[in-house]
Write a protein that holds these residues in place. Structure first.
Motif, PDB file in Angstrom:
ATOM      1  N   THR A   1       0.852  -1.184   0.000  1.00 39.25           N
ATOM      2  CA  THR A   1       0.000   0.000   0.000  1.00 39.25           C
ATOM      3  C   THR A   1       0.890   1.237   0.000  1.00 39.25           C
ATOM      4  O   THR A   1       2.069   1.178   0.374  1.00 39.25           O
ATOM      5  CB  THR A   1      -0.950   0.025   1.225  1.00 39.25           C
ATOM      6  OG1 THR A   1      -0.177  -0.114   2.423  1.00 39.25           O
ATOM      7  CG2 THR A   1      -1.979  -1.093   1.151  1.00 39.25           C
ATOM      8  N   LYS A   2       0.309   2.344  -0.427  1.00 36.81           N
ATOM      9  CA  LYS A   2       1.038   3.622  -0.423  1.00 36.81           C
ATOM     10  C   LYS A   2       0.176   4.633   0.323  1.00 36.81           C
ATOM     11  O   LYS A   2      -0.952   4.900  -0.080  1.00 36.81           O
ATOM     12  CB  LYS A   2       1.302   4.113  -1.846  1.00 36.81           C
ATOM     13  CG  LYS A   2       2.074   5.432  -1.880  1.00 36.81           C
ATOM     14  CD  LYS A   2       2.353   5.891  -3.292  1.00 36.81           C
ATOM     15  CE  LYS A   2       3.109   7.200  -3.264  1.00 36.81           C
ATOM     16  NZ  LYS A   2       3.271   7.762  -4.597  1.00 36.81           N
TER      17      LYS A   2
ATOM     18  N   TRP B   1      -2.256  -0.344  -3.444  1.00 37.68           N
ATOM     19  CA  TRP B   1      -1.363   0.023  -4.538  1.00 37.68           C
ATOM     20  C   TRP B   1      -1.377  -1.098  -5.565  1.00 37.68           C
ATOM     21  O   TRP B   1      -1.080  -2.234  -5.242  1.00 37.68           O
ATOM     22  CB  TRP B   1       0.046   0.268  -4.001  1.00 37.68           C
ATOM     23  CG  TRP B   1       0.915   1.030  -4.925  1.00 37.68           C
ATOM     24  CD1 TRP B   1       2.002   0.558  -5.601  1.00 37.68           C
ATOM     25  CD2 TRP B   1       0.785   2.384  -5.303  1.00 37.68           C
ATOM     26  NE1 TRP B   1       2.550   1.554  -6.365  1.00 37.68           N
ATOM     27  CE2 TRP B   1       1.816   2.693  -6.206  1.00 37.68           C
ATOM     28  CE3 TRP B   1      -0.123   3.396  -4.981  1.00 37.68           C
ATOM     29  CZ2 TRP B   1       1.983   3.953  -6.783  1.00 37.68           C
ATOM     30  CZ3 TRP B   1       0.034   4.643  -5.543  1.00 37.68           C
ATOM     31  CH2 TRP B   1       1.076   4.902  -6.432  1.00 37.68           C
TER      32      TRP B   1
ATOM     33  N   THR C   1       6.911   1.002  -9.670  1.00 31.59           N
ATOM     34  CA  THR C   1       6.565   2.079  -8.746  1.00 31.59           C
ATOM     35  C   THR C   1       7.733   3.050  -8.638  1.00 31.59           C
ATOM     36  O   THR C   1       8.756   2.742  -8.029  1.00 31.59           O
ATOM     37  CB  THR C   1       6.194   1.518  -7.359  1.00 31.59           C
ATOM     38  OG1 THR C   1       5.052   0.675  -7.496  1.00 31.59           O
ATOM     39  CG2 THR C   1       5.895   2.633  -6.384  1.00 31.59           C
TER      40      THR C   1
ATOM     41  N   PHE D   1       5.270   4.020   2.051  1.00 30.39           N
ATOM     42  CA  PHE D   1       4.756   2.731   1.596  1.00 30.39           C
ATOM     43  C   PHE D   1       4.624   1.794   2.797  1.00 30.39           C
ATOM     44  O   PHE D   1       5.313   1.956   3.797  1.00 30.39           O
ATOM     45  CB  PHE D   1       5.709   2.095   0.576  1.00 30.39           C
ATOM     46  CG  PHE D   1       5.862   2.890  -0.681  1.00 30.39           C
ATOM     47  CD1 PHE D   1       4.970   2.737  -1.725  1.00 30.39           C
ATOM     48  CD2 PHE D   1       6.899   3.805  -0.826  1.00 30.39           C
ATOM     49  CE1 PHE D   1       5.106   3.467  -2.900  1.00 30.39           C
ATOM     50  CE2 PHE D   1       7.032   4.549  -1.988  1.00 30.39           C
ATOM     51  CZ  PHE D   1       6.140   4.376  -3.026  1.00 30.39           C
TER      52      PHE D   1
END
Length: 136
Positions: free
Chosen positions: A107-108, A113, A120, A128
């Motif tokens: 996830t960000k 994500w 990325t 992150f």
């Protein structure tokens, strides 16, 4: 005005010019930056949520372009190559167990994500998270 006034003004102008040049000399790419390296340092944060629910935070300073490059440089991830890039299997020394349907969720800033670590691109201040998740 006398000669002394001109000398002081000239000296002040020269010092001001040197100060401005000094400020700009640190900008831009560093000499010899290789492929995948911008030369600009980016500070990013990685938070890892482990199987035992412990959380570990990492503050990274890197000149790498992608998340994969930055995390591999620090020895924080490992995985298997696929046609889509690296499938992350290990984060911060903990390996997901396929037999238990475990996988690392990226996830960000707390948002799901959908890009992999290879694609990325990172920017200064990015945050992150990797969470060891169970169930497909």
């Amino acid at each position: 005005m006398n000669k002394r006034t001109y000398t002081k003004k000239g000296l002040a102008l020269a010092l001001g010019l040197l100060l401005v040049l000094g400020l700009f000399s640190g900008c831009g790419e560093k000499p010899g930056a290789g492929e995948g390296e911008s030369g600009l340092v980016k500070n990013i944060t990685l938070q890892v949520m482990h199987r035992d629910e412990s959380v570990k935070d990492f503050q990274l300073a890197t000149d790498k372009e992608t998340l994969r490059q930055a995390l591999e440089e620090e020895g924080l991830i490992a995985g298997e190559e696929s046609e889509f890039g690296m499938f992350v299997k290990t984060v911060d020394g903990e390996t997901a167990d396929d037999s238990k349907q475990e996988w690392w969720c990226l996830t960000k800033g707390g948002e799901t994500w959908t890009s992999g670590v290879d694609s990325t691109e990172i920017a200064d201040g990015d945050a992150f998270e990797f969470t060891l998740t169970t169930g497909y």
